[in-house]
Design a protein around this motif. Structure first.
Motif, PDB file in Angstrom:
ATOM      1  N   UNK A 213       4.399  15.438  -6.348  1.00 15.17           N
ATOM      2  CA  UNK A 213       3.534  16.283  -7.190  1.00 15.17           C
ATOM      3  C   UNK A 213       3.606  17.710  -6.655  1.00 15.17           C
ATOM      4  N   UNK A 214       4.123  18.610  -7.478  1.00 20.76           N
ATOM      5  CA  UNK A 214       4.259  20.015  -7.087  1.00 20.76           C
ATOM      6  C   UNK A 214       3.310  20.851  -7.928  1.00 20.76           C
ATOM      7  N   UNK A 215       2.364  21.530  -7.274  1.00 21.01           N
ATOM      8  CA  UNK A 215       1.339  22.310  -7.973  1.00 21.01           C
ATOM      9  C   UNK A 215       1.672  23.799  -7.896  1.00 21.01           C
TER      10      UNK A 215
ATOM     11  N   UNK B 289      -7.260  21.335  -2.745  1.00 20.12           N
ATOM     12  CA  UNK B 289      -6.394  20.280  -2.234  1.00 20.12           C
ATOM     13  C   UNK B 289      -7.074  18.917  -2.332  1.00 20.12           C
ATOM     14  N   UNK B 290      -8.365  18.859  -2.050  1.00 15.62           N
ATOM     15  CA  UNK B 290      -9.093  17.591  -2.130  1.00 15.62           C
ATOM     16  C   UNK B 290      -9.054  17.026  -3.539  1.00 15.62           C
ATOM     17  N   UNK B 291      -9.337  17.869  -4.531  1.00 14.99           N
ATOM     18  CA  UNK B 291      -9.361  17.394  -5.914  1.00 14.99           C
ATOM     19  C   UNK B 291      -7.981  16.945  -6.374  1.00 14.99           C
ATOM     20  N   UNK B 292      -6.951  17.680  -6.015  1.00 15.36           N
ATOM     21  CA  UNK B 292      -5.603  17.308  -6.425  1.00 15.36           C
ATOM     22  C   UNK B 292      -5.143  16.038  -5.718  1.00 15.36           C
TER      23      UNK B 292
ATOM     24  N   UNK C 209       0.842  -1.195   0.000  1.00 14.99           N
ATOM     25  CA  UNK C 209       0.000   0.000   0.000  1.00 14.99           C
ATOM     26  C   UNK C 209       0.874   1.240   0.000  1.00 14.99           C
ATOM     27  N   UNK C 210       0.220   2.418  -0.121  1.00 17.06           N
ATOM     28  CA  UNK C 210       0.971   3.655  -0.161  1.00 17.06           C
ATOM     29  C   UNK C 210       0.642   4.513   1.056  1.00 17.06           C
ATOM     30  N   UNK C 211       1.574   5.380   1.383  1.00 15.42           N
ATOM     31  CA  UNK C 211       1.418   6.235   2.561  1.00 15.42           C
ATOM     32  C   UNK C 211       1.028   7.632   2.133  1.00 15.42           C
ATOM     33  N   UNK C 212       0.373   8.378   3.032  1.00 11.69           N
ATOM     34  CA  UNK C 212      -0.107   9.732   2.755  1.00 11.69           C
ATOM     35  C   UNK C 212       0.546  10.677   3.772  1.00 11.69           C
ATOM     36  N   UNK C 213       1.768  11.170   3.486  1.00 12.27           N
ATOM     37  CA  UNK C 213       2.507  11.946   4.478  1.00 12.27           C
ATOM     38  C   UNK C 213       1.878  13.299   4.756  1.00 12.27           C
ATOM     39  N   UNK C 214       1.933  13.729   5.981  1.00 13.71           N
ATOM     40  CA  UNK C 214       1.528  15.047   6.424  1.00 13.71           C
ATOM     41  C   UNK C 214       2.585  15.531   7.418  1.00 13.71           C
ATOM     42  N   UNK C 215       2.817  16.837   7.610  1.00 18.79           N
ATOM     43  CA  UNK C 215       2.093  17.909   6.952  1.00 18.79           C
ATOM     44  C   UNK C 215       2.539  18.086   5.497  1.00 18.79           C
ATOM     45  N   UNK C 216       1.788  18.899   4.724  1.00 19.44           N
ATOM     46  CA  UNK C 216       2.136  19.187   3.346  1.00 19.44           C
ATOM     47  C   UNK C 216       3.414  20.010   3.301  1.00 19.44           C
ATOM     48  N   UNK C 217       4.212  19.752   2.254  1.00 17.87           N
ATOM     49  CA  UNK C 217       5.423  20.528   2.041  1.00 17.87           C
ATOM     50  C   UNK C 217       5.114  21.701   1.121  1.00 17.87           C
ATOM     51  N   UNK C 218       5.883  22.762   1.226  1.00 17.84           N
ATOM     52  CA  UNK C 218       5.716  23.945   0.381  1.00 17.84           C
ATOM     53  C   UNK C 218       7.045  24.275  -0.288  1.00 17.84           C
ATOM     54  N   UNK C 219       6.997  24.693  -1.530  1.00 14.16           N
ATOM     55  CA  UNK C 219       8.163  25.145  -2.269  1.00 14.16           C
ATOM     56  C   UNK C 219       7.875  26.514  -2.853  1.00 14.16           C
ATOM     57  N   UNK C 220       8.917  27.344  -3.068  1.00 16.19           N
ATOM     58  CA  UNK C 220       8.699  28.650  -3.693  1.00 16.19           C
ATOM     59  C   UNK C 220       8.018  28.495  -5.054  1.00 16.19           C
ATOM     60  N   UNK C 221       6.951  29.271  -5.270  1.00 14.97           N
ATOM     61  CA  UNK C 221       6.214  29.202  -6.526  1.00 14.97           C
ATOM     62  C   UNK C 221       5.285  28.014  -6.638  1.00 14.97           C
ATOM     63  N   UNK C 222       5.277  27.161  -5.645  1.00 17.93           N
ATOM     64  CA  UNK C 222       4.408  25.986  -5.637  1.00 17.93           C
ATOM     65  C   UNK C 222       3.586  26.025  -4.361  1.00 17.93           C
ATOM     66  N   UNK C 223       2.287  26.210  -4.521  1.00 18.76           N
ATOM     67  CA  UNK C 223       1.434  26.374  -3.349  1.00 18.76           C
ATOM     68  C   UNK C 223       1.125  25.048  -2.666  1.00 18.76           C
TER      69      UNK C 223
ATOM     70  N   UNK D 275       2.625  20.819  -2.385  1.00 12.52           N
ATOM     71  CA  UNK D 275       3.535  19.736  -2.740  1.00 12.52           C
ATOM     72  C   UNK D 275       3.043  18.462  -2.060  1.00 12.52           C
ATOM     73  N   UNK D 276       2.673  17.472  -2.862  1.00 12.41           N
ATOM     74  CA  UNK D 276       2.152  16.208  -2.347  1.00 12.41           C
ATOM     75  C   UNK D 276       3.133  15.092  -2.664  1.00 12.41           C
ATOM     76  N   UNK D 277       3.285  14.185  -1.723  1.00 11.79           N
ATOM     77  CA  UNK D 277       4.149  13.032  -1.946  1.00 11.79           C
ATOM     78  C   UNK D 277       3.409  11.753  -1.591  1.00 11.79           C
TER      79      UNK D 277
END
Length: 286
Positions: free
Chosen positions: A29-31, A45-48, A1-15, A17-19
């Motif tokens: 995935x950097x949005x 966030x839910x849709x992404x 199975x896969x894991x759903x890490x929290x908290x969310x990460x943030x990058x400059x210019x990317x509101x 970041x999901x892993x």
């Protein structure tokens, strides 16, 4: 199975970041701020998250299915266009320009496709004659009018020989794009052709939702209001979201069933799974 890490990460210019971490792969995935930018944070966030989770689930399912697949082999490049090259036909396969255009293992699949669109006394448009496998099943289903489009002249000759003595069968030689405009409406349409050139492989097979997508508009135009359209789907056991969207642009509804027990040879160049989804589209949008 896969894991759903929290908290969310943030990058400059990317509101956002999901892993995702699965047993055999990881996804990051950097949005950008503009992606779904008109939405507020929570529904965005839910849709992404759902889109990313679906991708991860699809890859995991593909890996799980791969154990039942044949190894396959590399496809040679098309050197002479498939609609002009000399075909080689045996009991087991049709090869044109080095391409395995059709093989005998497809019989259960072709039977399902033919039964999805042919009915006693009805009319069927079949695009691609190949080894006459689906054509035979269309006739067995009792279609009264059966039009077959075939682009390769020598395969078209074989189709004409096959059609001799079979009332109601018409062979139309040429590329479907060039000849379909002169045809009418049909109760059923079955599309199973092969890319004619490497340009078609790139544009329609590699970049499209499915190879048949470039025929969807023509299918909707020539399908009777209460008719059914099916095709070689290139889908193992379900229908991708992009494939569904492409279908629903041209049809109001579709159904899916899975044909199991397919046995492509170990060195097959175009299909490797023991199943394929049969998609039947209805309610053409014109």
């Amino acid at each position: 199975m896969w894991a759903f890490p929290r908290p969310l990460l943030r990058l400059p210019g990317r509101s956002l970041l999901l892993r995702r971490h699965a047993d055999k792969f990881d996804v990051t995935f950097a949005a950008s701020d503009g992606l779904l930018g008109s939405m507020s944070a929570e529904p965005r966030e839910l849709l992404l998250r759902r889109a990313l989770d679906e991708f991860v689930a699809d890859v995991a399912a593909l890996d799980a299915t791969s154990g039942a697949m044949v190894a396959g082999s590399a496809r040679p490049l098309i050197d002479a266009a498939v609609d002009v090259a000399v075909p080689r036909l045996t009991d087991d396969e049709l090869v044109v320009s080095g391409q395995e255009v059709m093989q005998a293992w497809e019989r259960p699949l072709m039977r399902a496709l033919a039964r999805a669109v042919a009915r006693p006394g009805g009319s069927v448009l079949e695009v691609g004659f190949g080894m006459a496998i689906s054509a035979g099943y269309v006739r067995d289903a009792g279609a009264a009018r059966h039009t077959i489009i075939e682009a390769n002249p020598q395969v078209a000759d074989a189709a004409r020989s096959w059609a001799a003595g079979r009332p109601g069968v018409e062979i139309v030689e040429g590329r479907w794009q060039d000849v379909i405009g002169g045809l009418g409406h049909y109760d059923g349409i079955l599309f199973d052709t092969y890319p004619l050139t490497e340009a078609e492989v790139d544009e329609y097979y590699l970049r499209g939702a499915t190879f048949a997508e470039h025929f969807f508009a023509a299918a909707a135009e020539h399908l009777a209001d209460d008719g059914a359209f099916t095709y070689y789907s290139n889908e193992i056991d379900s229908v991708s979201r992009s494939h569904q969207r492409a279908l629903l642009r041209h049809f109001g509804a579709f159904g899916v069933r899975v044909v199991d027990g397919l046995t492509p040879p170990a060195d097959c160049t175009y299909w490797w799974a023991p199943s394929m989804a049969v998609i039947v589209a209805t309610d053409p949008r014109r």
